[in-house]
Motif scaffolding. Structure first.
Motif, PDB file in Angstrom:
ATOM      1  N   GLU A  49      20.683  45.088  19.459  1.00  0.00           N
ATOM      2  CA  GLU A  49      20.488  44.551  20.803  1.00  0.00           C
ATOM      3  C   GLU A  49      19.667  43.260  20.767  1.00  0.00           C
ATOM      4  OE1 GLU A  49      20.039  47.643  19.894  1.00  0.00           O
ATOM      5  OE2 GLU A  49      21.658  48.679  20.978  1.00  0.00           O
ATOM      6  N   VAL A  50      18.728  43.182  19.839  1.00  0.00           N
ATOM      7  CA  VAL A  50      17.934  41.960  19.689  1.00  0.00           C
ATOM      8  C   VAL A  50      18.819  40.820  19.196  1.00  0.00           C
ATOM      9  CG1 VAL A  50      16.026  40.881  18.431  1.00  0.00           C
ATOM     10  CG2 VAL A  50      15.803  43.232  19.279  1.00  0.00           C
ATOM     11  N   LEU A  51      19.649  41.131  18.205  1.00  0.00           N
ATOM     12  CA  LEU A  51      20.593  40.141  17.683  1.00  0.00           C
ATOM     13  C   LEU A  51      21.510  39.639  18.796  1.00  0.00           C
ATOM     14  CD1 LEU A  51      22.103  38.621  15.428  1.00  0.00           C
ATOM     15  CD2 LEU A  51      23.404  40.719  15.014  1.00  0.00           C
ATOM     16  N   ALA A  52      22.038  40.567  19.589  1.00  0.00           N
ATOM     17  CA  ALA A  52      22.955  40.194  20.659  1.00  0.00           C
ATOM     18  C   ALA A  52      22.283  39.291  21.684  1.00  0.00           C
ATOM     19  CB  ALA A  52      23.508  41.450  21.344  1.00  0.00           C
ATOM     20  N   TRP A  55      21.752  35.846  20.101  1.00  0.00           N
ATOM     21  CA  TRP A  55      23.050  35.172  19.926  1.00  0.00           C
ATOM     22  C   TRP A  55      23.570  34.656  21.266  1.00  0.00           C
ATOM     23  CZ3 TRP A  55      26.062  32.969  16.519  1.00  0.00           C
ATOM     24  CH2 TRP A  55      27.440  32.866  16.729  1.00  0.00           C
ATOM     25  N   ASP A  56      23.588  35.522  22.266  1.00  0.00           N
ATOM     26  CA  ASP A  56      24.099  35.117  23.572  1.00  0.00           C
ATOM     27  C   ASP A  56      23.176  34.117  24.258  1.00  0.00           C
ATOM     28  OD1 ASP A  56      26.296  36.753  23.308  1.00  0.00           O
ATOM     29  OD2 ASP A  56      25.406  38.444  24.385  1.00  0.00           O
ATOM     30  N   GLY A  57      21.871  34.303  24.058  1.00  0.00           N
ATOM     31  CA  GLY A  57      20.916  33.491  24.797  1.00  0.00           C
ATOM     32  C   GLY A  57      20.711  32.089  24.268  1.00  0.00           C
ATOM     33  N   GLU A  93      32.054  41.494  23.763  1.00  0.00           N
ATOM     34  CA  GLU A  93      32.542  41.173  25.106  1.00  0.00           C
ATOM     35  C   GLU A  93      32.167  39.761  25.535  1.00  0.00           C
ATOM     36  OE1 GLU A  93      32.490  43.065  29.634  1.00  0.00           O
ATOM     37  OE2 GLU A  93      31.429  44.060  27.991  1.00  0.00           O
ATOM     38  N   SER A  94      30.955  39.331  25.235  1.00  0.00           N
ATOM     39  CA  SER A  94      30.526  38.004  25.659  1.00  0.00           C
ATOM     40  C   SER A  94      30.856  36.922  24.632  1.00  0.00           C
ATOM     41  CB  SER A  94      29.014  38.001  25.933  1.00  0.00           C
ATOM     42  OG  SER A  94      28.298  38.359  24.759  1.00  0.00           O
ATOM     43  N   THR A  95      31.275  37.324  23.439  1.00  0.00           N
ATOM     44  CA  THR A  95      31.565  36.357  22.376  1.00  0.00           C
ATOM     45  C   THR A  95      33.029  35.950  22.336  1.00  0.00           C
ATOM     46  OG1 THR A  95      29.738  37.138  20.996  1.00  0.00           O
ATOM     47  CG2 THR A  95      31.533  36.025  19.860  1.00  0.00           C
ATOM     48  N   VAL A  96      33.931  36.907  22.556  1.00  0.00           N
ATOM     49  CA  VAL A  96      35.368  36.641  22.461  1.00  0.00           C
ATOM     50  C   VAL A  96      35.821  35.469  23.336  1.00  0.00           C
ATOM     51  CG1 VAL A  96      37.633  37.608  23.059  1.00  0.00           C
ATOM     52  CG2 VAL A  96      36.066  38.913  21.625  1.00  0.00           C
TER      53      VAL A  96
END
Length: 289
Positions: A49-52, A55-57, A93-96
């Protein structure tokens, strides 16, 4: 707690993230190295979750932009970093929505924007990983993915030409309805490889084509002559596989009777093969049909 940890991680990498956009190529390279060490090679590994969140942020946009970096090594490193992240993310979901168009921009048309064959192979492998990890999210991107596969099927690099075949099979299995409209273009691109000098390339190309024919069989009439030629291929493994796959089509097609005149000659050819195993495959296929 995870949000706080992600914020701290982003803060610790802020300078390196900014350096990804620097004009100096070596600065961008060093930044990629430091981020990869902190994100992908972290010991102990980062919480997913930290990685996500990191990455997203803060990371995804500047890293994906480097897929088009002027320096080959930087493009390679950006792909390595992204692949490592995609392997670890709890959800894509947010990367694709940004990843697939970025890949398509590099290898979705010919001549390829990506000029290095090894980097094209990396892009192919990242696409395969994305398909395997996020099959439920692919339908809206079927056109882009179809373009990627059709273009890569024409690649002169054998590893890419062969590697695209399991990619096509994965798409046909994951999003058959969405990939259906693009199946004829894909079949035509792959069919050009049925006469390739390497038997392995002929074999995997036929395998991918048959997967597409189960989605859309409209191109089968155009393939009939090539299938008969493959049934007489000089490589026994190709002849045997051709017979088996055609036997599968005779069972699995929605209305196989429509194609008896095109498919049965392949089976009949196999019955007189000089390799006993190939004859047995043909006989088994005829019995099933």
């Amino acid at each position: 707690c995870n949000a706080m940890a992600a914020a701290e991680l982003i803060q610790s990498l802020a300078r390196d993230i900014n350096c990804l956009a620097e004009e100096n190529r070596s600065t961008r390279k060093r930044a990629l190295q430091k981020i990869t060490t902190a994100i992908v090679d972290a010991s102990p590994p980062l919480e997913a979750e930290v990685l996500a969140a990191a990455w997203d942020g803060a990371l995804r946009a500047p890293v994906l932009k480097l897929f088009g970096d002027a320096v080959e090594k930087n493009r390679e490193m950006a792909l390595t970093l992204t692949t490592g992240v995609v392997e670890k993310l709890p959800s894509l979901e947010s990367t694709v929505p940004t990843l697939i168009p970025t890949i398509a921009a590099r290898v979705g048309t010919t001549p390829f924007q990506e000029t290095c064959e090894e980097v094209r192979l990396q892009l192919l492998e990242l696409t395969q990983l994305t398909i395997s990890r996020a099959p439920a999210q692919l339908a809206p991107y079927a056109k882009a993915l179809g373009s990627v596969c059709a273009s890569l099927a024409t690649d002169s690099f054998p590893d890419v030409k062969r590697g695209v075949c399991p990619l096509v099979k994965g798409l046909a299995a994951a999003v058959p309805e969405a990939i259906g409209p693009h199946a004829p273009v894909l079949v035509r691109a792959l069919a050009a490889n049925l006469s390739h000098q390497h038997s392995k390339t002929r074999s995997v190309s036929l395998d991918a084509i048959c997967a597409l024919l189960l989605v859309d069989d409209s191109t089968l009439p155009d393939l009939a002559d090539r299938l008969v030629i493959l049934a007489m291929d000089h490589a026994p493994v190709v002849r045997e596989q051709c017979t088996k796959l055609i036997g599968d089509l005779l069972v699995q097609l929605p209305d196989p009777a429509l194609h008896y005149s095109r498919l049965l000659p392949v089976i009949v050819t196999g019955l007189s093969d000089d390799v006993p195993a190939a004859r047995e495959v043909a006989l088994a296929a005829l019995r099933r049909a």
